[in-house]
Design a protein around this motif. Structure first.
Motif, mmCIF file in Angstrom:
data_model
loop_
_atom_site.group_PDB
_atom_site.id
_atom_site.type_symbol
_atom_site.label_atom_id
_atom_site.label_comp_id
_atom_site.label_asym_id
_atom_site.label_seq_id
_atom_site.Cartn_x
_atom_site.Cartn_y
_atom_site.Cartn_z
ATOM 1 N N ARG A 159 0.847 -1.194 0.000
ATOM 2 C CA ARG A 159 0.000 0.000 0.000
ATOM 3 C C ARG A 159 0.886 1.248 0.000
ATOM 4 O O ARG A 159 2.113 1.160 -0.077
ATOM 5 N N GLU A 160 0.248 2.416 0.148
ATOM 6 C CA GLU A 160 0.995 3.684 0.089
ATOM 7 C C GLU A 160 1.967 3.841 1.262
ATOM 8 O O GLU A 160 2.900 4.645 1.185
ATOM 9 N N THR A 161 1.781 3.079 2.332
ATOM 10 C CA THR A 161 2.681 3.177 3.499
ATOM 11 C C THR A 161 3.987 2.399 3.311
ATOM 12 O O THR A 161 4.871 2.480 4.154
ATOM 13 N N CYS A 162 4.113 1.658 2.230
ATOM 14 C CA CYS A 162 5.329 0.861 1.991
ATOM 15 C C CYS A 162 6.519 1.778 1.714
ATOM 16 O O CYS A 162 6.433 2.711 0.903
ATOM 17 N N GLU A 163 7.653 1.517 2.366
ATOM 18 C CA GLU A 163 8.847 2.370 2.249
ATOM 19 C C GLU A 163 9.721 2.034 1.041
ATOM 20 O O GLU A 163 10.655 2.780 0.737
ATOM 21 N N ILE A 164 9.476 0.923 0.373
ATOM 22 C CA ILE A 164 10.421 0.460 -0.651
ATOM 23 C C ILE A 164 9.807 0.453 -2.048
ATOM 24 O O ILE A 164 10.226 -0.311 -2.916
ATOM 25 N N LEU A 165 8.829 1.340 -2.265
ATOM 26 C CA LEU A 165 8.223 1.444 -3.593
ATOM 27 C C LEU A 165 9.116 2.238 -4.535
ATOM 28 O O LEU A 165 9.874 3.114 -4.117
ATOM 29 N N GLU A 198 10.982 -2.693 -10.246
ATOM 30 C CA GLU A 198 10.622 -1.927 -9.055
ATOM 31 C C GLU A 198 9.294 -2.422 -8.497
ATOM 32 O O GLU A 198 8.461 -2.966 -9.228
ATOM 33 N N LEU A 199 9.101 -2.232 -7.193
ATOM 34 C CA LEU A 199 7.829 -2.534 -6.563
ATOM 35 C C LEU A 199 6.888 -1.348 -6.733
ATOM 36 O O LEU A 199 7.303 -0.198 -6.582
ATOM 37 N N LYS A 200 5.624 -1.635 -7.051
ATOM 38 C CA LYS A 200 4.623 -0.587 -7.247
ATOM 39 C C LYS A 200 3.478 -0.764 -6.242
ATOM 40 O O LYS A 200 3.266 -1.845 -5.703
ATOM 41 N N MET A 201 2.781 0.345 -6.003
ATOM 42 C CA MET A 201 1.634 0.278 -5.106
ATOM 43 C C MET A 201 0.612 -0.728 -5.635
ATOM 44 O O MET A 201 0.385 -0.805 -6.844
ATOM 45 N N ILE A 217 10.653 -6.767 7.993
ATOM 46 C CA ILE A 217 9.833 -6.760 6.777
ATOM 47 C C ILE A 217 8.527 -6.013 7.049
ATOM 48 O O ILE A 217 8.067 -5.204 6.238
ATOM 49 N N ARG A 218 7.942 -6.270 8.208
ATOM 50 C CA ARG A 218 6.686 -5.603 8.562
ATOM 51 C C ARG A 218 6.852 -4.081 8.571
ATOM 52 O O ARG A 218 5.968 -3.353 8.125
ATOM 53 N N LYS A 219 7.996 -3.610 9.043
ATOM 54 C CA LYS A 219 8.257 -2.174 9.116
ATOM 55 C C LYS A 219 8.401 -1.565 7.724
ATOM 56 O O LYS A 219 7.766 -0.560 7.406
ATOM 57 N N ILE A 220 9.219 -2.185 6.861
ATOM 58 C CA ILE A 220 9.499 -1.565 5.567
ATOM 59 C C ILE A 220 8.295 -1.604 4.625
ATOM 60 O O ILE A 220 8.208 -0.796 3.701
ATOM 61 N N VAL A 221 7.379 -2.551 4.846
ATOM 62 C CA VAL A 221 6.182 -2.565 4.000
ATOM 63 C C VAL A 221 5.056 -1.728 4.609
ATOM 64 O O VAL A 221 3.958 -1.650 4.047
ATOM 65 N N GLY A 222 5.347 -1.103 5.763
ATOM 66 C CA GLY A 222 4.386 -0.180 6.352
ATOM 67 C C GLY A 222 3.170 -0.830 6.958
ATOM 68 O O GLY A 222 2.060 -0.289 6.882
#
Length: 447
Positions: A159-165, A198-201, A217-222
């Motif tokens: 989702r939009e909270t993911c840090e690695i998009l 790349e990873l996309k929303m 992992i939980r942190k970086i994917v928001g």
């Protein structure tokens, strides 16, 4: 490998489709000519319109020299009896689908083996285990433990909270990184990613990691704001619903809703009533759901026999604020629609049963394999031997076929992520992710 499948129902036809990708010698038996006609023209297999319980049928199908006989008709007695006949004729391994959980007692394994039934499959057990594993991690769509958890594969909706998009994976997944992205489901496409991807929303990304890095992992994917599941509402008190309630961890409480009063009485006899409340009512009744506390429920699991009902119920639960929703969707035609509606985790016990049986067709030492229906891909654990091709070169020099990637390996019980410079050793258990390729092409690297 010669494989005979009895029953051209959902499990049998799905299994035949999976196996036909690998150029196996398959015979599909069913008493209904119309069911056979629906599959025979599209896949490379032989069909027989006959009764699987007939000695003559099994002889004509080649049971005397078959490697595997799989009985997956709706009739468990026919399944078990035909397995006994096939084994007596000379089939090496037999598998029967059953409807009675009592037969799954470990102490009965030798008893059934002596009768000629090598393995029993109870799809409701497989589905319940899958559901409970998902409930333990509310922020994950799919979880797969490799070699008793030495490696973990997580399917996560971004989702939009993911840090690695929107960053090239070559900058994210370095040799020293604590995770690898082994696949990406984007819309209808499955991508085996390369360094420039790349990873996309809204991607469903599959992460391979080790247990101690799950919080990272939980942190970086928001997903840190997702609360842990403690209260579960289950709509549908069938066998899958009961098995789910029975196998939930002790810290979870459940409410099972079913509109059949006599069934509710039976469920009360089967579950721990200190943790499971049984409610006689219609799970589609919005006032009932609100009255029973759906707004303070962390997970909603829809397990009725109707896919449309389950999908709509999960959408309703989402609107009422439930984070984790699970829908049982037995109709394969509805799976894609359910995915597009973003209802949460989709469970198909027929696909799970087919995946469980699927590993038996591989003649290399494969300790675990799973077909990921959502991504149309296989994940398998292969054992590397002393002279295996996979041990002779580093990973980047192996020339793996397009559509395959190695996600990790287990060495001496410890999980390790794999990079291009990794050297696989004899005895390693190697996790391979495959999309749209013949599994036999991967087998050759491990022989």
């Amino acid at each position: 490998m010669k494989i005979i499948i009895a029953g051209a129902y959902a499990i049998g036809t799905h299994l035949a489709k999976l196996l036909s990708r690998n150029n196996q010698d398959i015979v599909l038996i069913d008493e209904d000519e119309e069911r056979l006609a629906n599959i025979s023209s599209d896949y490379d297999l032989m069909t027989m319109n006959a009764s699987p319980s007939s000695l003559k049928t099994l002889k004509n199908a080649g049971a005397e020299d078959a490697d595997l006989y799989i009985a997956v008709t709706p009739d468990e007695n026919m399944n078990m009896n035909s397995c006994m006949i096939a084994k007596a004729l000379g089939t090496k391994k037999t598998v029967a689908k059953i409807n009675n959980n009592e037969f799954m007692e470990p102490k009965l394994g030798d008893f059934f083996e002596n009768l000629g039934i090598s393995s029993l499959i109870y799809p409701e057990n497989l589905a319940a285990r899958d559901i409970v594993n998902g409930l333990k991690m509310s922020w994950v769509r799919q979880r797969w433990d490799v070699h008793d958890g030495a490696l973990i594969m997580l399917g996560i909706k971004l989702r939009e909270t993911c840090e690695i998009l929107n960053e090239p994976l070559k900058d994210l997944c370095k040799p020293e990184s604590p995770y690898h992205i082994v696949a990406i489901k984007r819309g209808d496409d499955t991508i085996i990613p390369r360094g420039d991807d790349e990873l996309k929303m809204y991607d469903l990304a599959y992460f391979m990691t080790t247990r101690n890095y799950i919080p990272y992992i939980r942190k970086i994917v928001g997903k840190e704001h997702y609360v842990d599941v403690k209260n579960v509402m289950i709509m549908g008190g069938g066998n899958t619903g009961v098995r789910t309630a029975q196998t939930m961890p002790e810290y979870m409480n459940a409410k099972v809703i079913d509109n059949d009063e006599s069934r509710c009485e039976r469920i009360n006899e089967l579950v721990d009533t200190d943790r499971v409340m049984v409610i006689n009512g219609d799970g589609r009744d919005l006032p009932l759901l609100i009255e029973e506390g759906i707004r303070t429920t962390q997970a909603f699991v829809a397990l009725t026999g109707n896919a449309e009902t389950n999908i709509l119920a999960c959408l309703t639960a989402k609107r009422l604020g439930v984070r984790k929703t699970v829908a049982m969707v037995e109709n394969f035609d509805y799976v894609r629609m359910a995915e597009s509606l973003d209802i949460g985790t989709i469970v198909n016990k027929k696909a799970l049963a087919a995946s469980h049986i699927y590993q038996m067709m591989l003649d290399t030492e494969v300790s675990n394999i799973r077909f990921l229906m959502t991504a149309n891909a296989d994940v398998a654990e292969f054992v590397a031997h002393q002279d295996s091709k996979v041990t002779r070169k580093k990973v980047y020099e192996l020339g793996l076929p397009q559509g395959a990637t190695i996600g990790g390996l287990v060495r001496h019980g410890e999980g390790h992520l794999v990079s291009g410079g990794t050297q696989i050793e004899a005895g390693d258990i190697v996790v391979v992710f495959c999309h749209n390729i013949n599994m036999n092409k991967i087998e050759k690297f491990f022989k």
